[in-house]
Write an enzyme that holds these catalytic residues in place. Structure first.
Site, PDB file in Angstrom:
ATOM      1  N   LYS A  70     -28.582 -62.267  41.054  1.00 60.06           N
ATOM      2  CA  LYS A  70     -26.776 -62.807  40.387  1.00 60.06           C
ATOM      3  C   LYS A  70     -26.866 -62.235  39.580  1.00 60.06           C
ATOM      4  O   LYS A  70     -27.132 -61.711  38.820  1.00 60.06           O
ATOM      5  CB  LYS A  70     -27.305 -64.281  40.487  1.00 60.06           C
ATOM      6  N   GLY A 119     -31.303 -72.029  36.215  1.00 62.57           N
ATOM      7  CA  GLY A 119     -31.589 -72.279  34.539  1.00 62.57           C
ATOM      8  C   GLY A 119     -30.631 -71.855  33.236  1.00 62.57           C
ATOM      9  O   GLY A 119     -29.695 -71.622  34.089  1.00 62.57           O
ATOM     10  N   SER A 148     -30.631 -64.109  37.845  1.00 65.32           N
ATOM     11  CA  SER A 148     -29.239 -64.131  36.797  1.00 65.32           C
ATOM     12  C   SER A 148     -29.274 -63.196  35.519  1.00 65.32           C
ATOM     13  O   SER A 148     -30.136 -62.302  34.860  1.00 65.32           O
ATOM     14  CB  SER A 148     -29.059 -65.479  35.943  1.00 65.32           C
ATOM     15  N   GLU A 182     -20.853 -68.405  42.747  1.00 63.86           N
ATOM     16  CA  GLU A 182     -20.808 -69.733  42.495  1.00 63.86           C
ATOM     17  C   GLU A 182     -19.474 -70.198  40.408  1.00 63.86           C
ATOM     18  O   GLU A 182     -19.416 -68.957  39.888  1.00 63.86           O
ATOM     19  CB  GLU A 182     -22.384 -69.634  41.798  1.00 63.86           C
ATOM     20  N   ASP A 198     -21.989 -65.328  39.617  1.00 62.60           N
ATOM     21  CA  ASP A 198     -21.822 -66.320  39.072  1.00 62.60           C
ATOM     22  C   ASP A 198     -20.123 -66.236  37.314  1.00 62.60           C
ATOM     23  O   ASP A 198     -20.880 -65.525  37.171  1.00 62.60           O
ATOM     24  CB  ASP A 198     -22.748 -67.153  38.339  1.00 62.60           C
ATOM     25  N   ASP A 238     -22.296 -75.386  39.928  1.00 62.09           N
ATOM     26  CA  ASP A 238     -23.082 -75.701  38.709  1.00 62.09           C
ATOM     27  C   ASP A 238     -22.710 -76.477  37.986  1.00 62.09           C
ATOM     28  O   ASP A 238     -22.319 -77.750  37.687  1.00 62.09           O
ATOM     29  CB  ASP A 238     -23.141 -73.919  38.295  1.00 62.09           C
ATOM     30  N   LYS A 292     -23.169 -61.918  36.609  1.00 67.95           N
ATOM     31  CA  LYS A 292     -22.673 -62.948  36.474  1.00 67.95           C
ATOM     32  C   LYS A 292     -21.579 -62.184  36.843  1.00 67.95           C
ATOM     33  O   LYS A 292     -21.461 -60.609  36.064  1.00 67.95           O
ATOM     34  CB  LYS A 292     -22.435 -62.449  34.659  1.00 67.95           C
ATOM     35  N   LYS A 332     -28.999 -78.270  37.981  1.00 62.48           N
ATOM     36  CA  LYS A 332     -30.136 -77.967  36.122  1.00 62.48           C
ATOM     37  C   LYS A 332     -30.428 -79.610  36.051  1.00 62.48           C
ATOM     38  O   LYS A 332     -29.243 -80.353  36.047  1.00 62.48           O
ATOM     39  CB  LYS A 332     -29.373 -77.122  35.536  1.00 62.48           C
TER      40      LYS A 332
HETATM   41  O1  OSB Z   1     -24.555 -70.170  34.755  1.00 57.34           O
HETATM   42  O2  OSB Z   1     -26.188 -70.846  35.362  1.00 57.34           O
HETATM   43  C1  OSB Z   1     -25.647 -70.659  34.707  1.00 57.34           C
HETATM   44  C2  OSB Z   1     -27.443 -69.316  31.445  1.00 57.34           C
HETATM   45  C3  OSB Z   1     -27.215 -70.392  30.399  1.00 57.34           C
HETATM   46  C4  OSB Z   1     -25.857 -70.675  31.129  1.00 57.34           C
HETATM   47  C5  OSB Z   1     -25.332 -71.230  32.550  1.00 57.34           C
HETATM   48  C6  OSB Z   1     -25.906 -70.400  33.555  1.00 57.34           C
HETATM   49  C7  OSB Z   1     -26.784 -69.598  32.448  1.00 57.34           C
HETATM   50  C8  OSB Z   1     -27.697 -68.646  32.919  1.00 57.34           C
HETATM   51  C9  OSB Z   1     -29.310 -67.837  33.112  1.00 57.34           C
HETATM   52  O3  OSB Z   1     -27.267 -68.067  35.050  1.00 57.34           O
HETATM   53  C10 OSB Z   1     -29.856 -68.580  34.038  1.00 57.34           C
HETATM   54  C11 OSB Z   1     -31.960 -67.627  33.508  1.00 57.34           C
HETATM   55  O4  OSB Z   1     -31.877 -68.845  32.899  1.00 57.34           O
HETATM   56  O5  OSB Z   1     -31.915 -67.013  33.736  1.00 57.34           O
HETATM   57 MG    MG Z   2     -23.719 -71.216  36.936  1.00 57.30          MG
END
Ligand code: OSB
Ligand code: MG
Length: 369
Positions: free
Chosen positions: A161, A290, A135, A213, A188, A238, A163, A262
């Site tokens: 992925k 994560g 991510s 996402e 995401d 999510d 953001k 998660k």
């Molecule tokens: O939405 O998946 C998410 C990290 C913090 C809060 C929300 C998210 C995330 C990530 C990071 O996408 C995933 C990672 O731990 O690498």
């Molecule tokens: Mg997410």
């Protein structure tokens, strides 16, 4: 397994590189570790509660104080035959799922040690390795992002992925696809859009994404179902999915075609397994999300990802992407083909570096019956 005592501990760990989502940027993690002391074993877990109530309404202060004032006493002094009995004991407390997950998962960790079984097997996992994606947060510039993607693709990660948020979406994806037309790519939004953005969101279909996402509100299924009907791209939920009943409802409504599990968001391994099973029975693939975990949460994510409906690469990636030094041994390492082997050792499969944890600790409190 008698629950004799529970230790709460806050450690501070700076991230190797900041992580930015549509709700904010993180440079330093305040991580809540939980140790359950039971009959000579110490079960460890991480509550994935954040520094701010941005992803969820929980954050480290609320989690710490709710465990201390309300949740710990439901477990202390009790004797359980399995960790899966703990959610029932905690059910008088509404919400606070990340807090409960930290406690429950520490009991699973202790159970795996006491029963001399790999945690993955105890959870019902059968896969011998898991597929890894990354991510990648919002960066200071598109050039910085392109550099990061290049590094991760070269490292072998099976899915990238990104953001996204309004203003960091279409042009970014266009540039990425121009460079890497064939990689498995997803995005995401962490709830950055509304249904007023429908025409804008439809333009995401041109990028051949594996999924988008959580485009809409964090507590919504209904409008996601309306959006999914208008999009070719699969929606993955999510934030919206809190439990197995939510997963069943979202699937029935057509709110998504993929679910991100998660373990902290859903309140622990028991509920995570139920969501996995509901999705499997409806042929909905899941993957493990994560929360910028330390090695302890990461090790637990590896075990969970060994269940067979974790059919898509997760956000479980190498320790070194986050930390100069991780608190487990060995660190989590990803192979050049983008996989992590699932440990066959009894327990979580990674040793806890207690000396390092002690150095990183800023507060600690042991609760007893
Ligand atoms: O939405 O998946 C998410 C990290 C913090 C809060 C929300 C998210 C995330 C990530 C990071 O996408 C995933 C990672 O731990 O690498
Ligand atoms: Mg997410």
């Amino acid at each position: 397994m008698k629950i004799e005592a529970i230790t709460l501990r806050e450690i501070h760990m700076p991230l190797v590189h900041f992580f930015e989502t549509s709700f904010g940027r993180t440079y330093d993690r305040r991580i809540l570790l939980i140790t359950v002391h039971s009959e000579g074993t110490n079960g460890w877990a991480e509550s994935v509660t954040g520094e701010n109530p941005g992803f969820s309404s929980e954050w480290i202060e609320s989690t710490w104080s709710t465990i201390k004032s309300h949740i710990a006493s439901t477990l202390l002094g009790k004797t359980l035959s399995a960790a899966s009995e703990s959610p029932v004991l905690m059910r008088g407390i509404r919400g606070h799922r990340m807090a409960k997950a930290g406690l429950e998962n520490a009991i699973w960790d202790a159970e795996a040690q006491q029963k001399q079984q790999p945690l993955s097997k105890l959870l019902g996992g059968t896969l011998s390795e898991i597929a890894c994606g990354v991510s990648i947060g919002i960066q200071d510039s598109p050039e910085q992002l392109m550099g990061k993607i290049g590094t991760e693709v070269a490292a072998g990660y099976q899915r990238i992925k990104l953001k996204v948020k309004p203003g960091w979406d279409l042009e970014i994806l266009e540039r990425v696809r121009a460079c890497w037309p064939n990689i498995l790519l997803s995005c995401d939004a962490n709830s950055a859009y509304t249904l007023d953005d429908l025409e804008h969101l439809k333009k995401l279909d041109q990028f051949n994404l594996l999924m988008i996402e959580q485009p809409l509100w964090s507590n919504d299924f209904y409008y996601h179902a309306r959006l999914q009907r208008e999009l070719k791209t699969a929606i993955c939920l999510d934030e919206s999915i809190r439990n197995a009943r939510d997963a069943a409802a979202a699937i029935e409504l057509g709110s998504c075609r993929i679910i991100n599990i998660k373990v902290g968001r859903v309140g622990g391994f028991t509920e995570a397994k139920k969501i996995h099973d509901v999705c499997k029975s409806h042929s909905i693939p899941v993957w493990c999300g994560g929360m910028l975990e330390s090695g302890i949460g990461r090790a637990h994510n590896v075990s969970l990802s060994s269940l067979d409906n974790f059919r898509l690469p997760g956000d479980v990636s190498a320790s070194k992407r986050y930390w100069k030094e991780d608190i487990i041994e060995p660190e989590v390492v990803v192979s050049p083909k983008g996989t992590i082997p699932v440990s066959t050792q009894p327990g979580r499969g990674y040793k806890i570096r207690e000396d390092l944890i002690e150095k990183l600790t800023v507060r600690k409190e042991t609760l007893k019956a």
